[in-house]
Structures are given as structure tokens and as C-alpha cells.
Design a protein around this motif. Sequence first.
Motif, PDB file in Angstrom:
ATOM      1  N   ALA A  17       0.839  -1.196   0.000  1.00  0.00           N
ATOM      2  CA  ALA A  17       0.000   0.000   0.000  1.00  0.00           C
ATOM      3  C   ALA A  17       0.872   1.244   0.000  1.00  0.00           C
ATOM      4  CB  ALA A  17      -0.897  -0.002   1.226  1.00  0.00           C
ATOM      5  N   VAL A  29      -6.076   3.168   2.602  1.00  0.00           N
ATOM      6  CA  VAL A  29      -5.953   2.048   3.545  1.00  0.00           C
ATOM      7  C   VAL A  29      -6.849   2.275   4.757  1.00  0.00           C
ATOM      8  CG1 VAL A  29      -4.347   0.935   5.166  1.00  0.00           C
ATOM      9  CG2 VAL A  29      -3.652   1.352   2.796  1.00  0.00           C
ATOM     10  N   THR A  64      -2.149   4.304  10.928  1.00  0.00           N
ATOM     11  CA  THR A  64      -2.281   3.774   9.568  1.00  0.00           C
ATOM     12  C   THR A  64      -1.203   4.364   8.668  1.00  0.00           C
ATOM     13  OG1 THR A  64      -4.661   3.471   9.841  1.00  0.00           O
ATOM     14  CG2 THR A  64      -3.826   3.535   7.585  1.00  0.00           C
ATOM     15  N   VAL A 111       1.764   2.325   6.680  1.00  0.00           N
ATOM     16  CA  VAL A 111       1.915   2.435   5.222  1.00  0.00           C
ATOM     17  C   VAL A 111       3.308   2.962   4.894  1.00  0.00           C
ATOM     18  CG1 VAL A 111       1.107   3.640   3.143  1.00  0.00           C
ATOM     19  CG2 VAL A 111      -0.558   2.657   4.736  1.00  0.00           C
ATOM     20  N   LEU A 149      -1.714  -4.806   0.305  1.00  0.00           N
ATOM     21  CA  LEU A 149      -3.029  -4.445  -0.217  1.00  0.00           C
ATOM     22  C   LEU A 149      -3.359  -5.302  -1.431  1.00  0.00           C
ATOM     23  CD1 LEU A 149      -5.361  -2.346   0.067  1.00  0.00           C
ATOM     24  CD2 LEU A 149      -4.074  -0.900  -1.502  1.00  0.00           C
ATOM     25  N   MET A 193      -6.764  -6.139   2.837  1.00  0.00           N
ATOM     26  CA  MET A 193      -5.441  -5.738   3.301  1.00  0.00           C
ATOM     27  C   MET A 193      -5.077  -6.480   4.577  1.00  0.00           C
ATOM     28  SD  MET A 193      -6.176  -2.193   5.323  1.00  0.00           S
ATOM     29  CE  MET A 193      -4.986  -2.567   6.583  1.00  0.00           C
TER      30      MET A 193
END
Length: 157
Positions: free
Chosen positions: A2, A8, A35, A39, A46, A56
Motif C-alpha cells: 500500500a 488504507v 495507519t 503504510v 493491499l 489488506m
Amino acid sequence: MADDPAEVHDLLCASDRFQAERTGTRAPLRNPGSTAAHVGAGRVHLLRDGRRPAAMFTLVENPPFEVPPEVFPAAVRPVYLTRLAVLPEVAADGSLAGMMCVRRAIATATGRGADALRCEANPALADTVELLQALGFTVAGRPGAERALYLHHALTR
């Protein structure tokens, strides 16, 4: 991997709301900053269905939850599976996206040299727990009954 924290986070929250509605439980509060950090660190895998994010998972090396150390079997290099999420429309269609994510998590952890893959699961999410067990996870230690189950998958290289 991702690369869009907002995408996400939206998927994660949509999945949480869907599961909460299905099970009559409360959706967890998610931190967009966490998050973004996951990432940015390349921890979020993902799965896309065309252009849309379908599912995910996140792999981390430190436990993302508090649990007494004696709950899990001994491991030298465990990895933790967290934030497993499937887009509600995809889940409602009976997709195998969740299974594909868990299988990918097992393969990725094994490829990184981990000897165990661990996670915490809400026992109200019976379908998720059943999926994890079907793919080789076992309930570790004494189940926490209504709050959390701890699951462990011994990995071989």
C-alpha cells in the motif's frame, strides 16, 4: 504494498463497521496516524480488485497488543498479523480475498525468516477465527473468552 494511507484507512474503517454491524459489536477506534505510519514503513499489504482496494493486512515485528508472554508457544522470531480487513462489498460477495491475505501473510512471514505468525482476534468474528484456524492457526494459551483470542501459527522454512 500500500502507498496511500487514506485509502488504507478508509478500507480498514469500512471493514470494521461491516463486522460490527454483522456481529452486534462495536467497531474499534482507528488512528489515522498509525495507519499512515504502517503504510510509510511498508508494513501494509493491499489486494486490489481492479482499481479498488479489496482487502489488506499488516505485518509487524512487535506485538501490537498486550498479552502475557506465556500465552504463546516459544518462538525465536515471531511476526504479528494485524489489521486484516476486507471491503464489505467484496466480503458480501463471498470472495476469497480474506483467505488470500492470510495465505500471503503466512508466505511473507516465512520468507522473512519468521518462525511464528501470531495475531489477536475478536471471538465475535467467528468467520475470521474459523478462517485463521482453517489455514493453520491454533488458539494459544487460555482463550480470553469474550474479549480476545490469541492465535499462533508455527512456520517452517
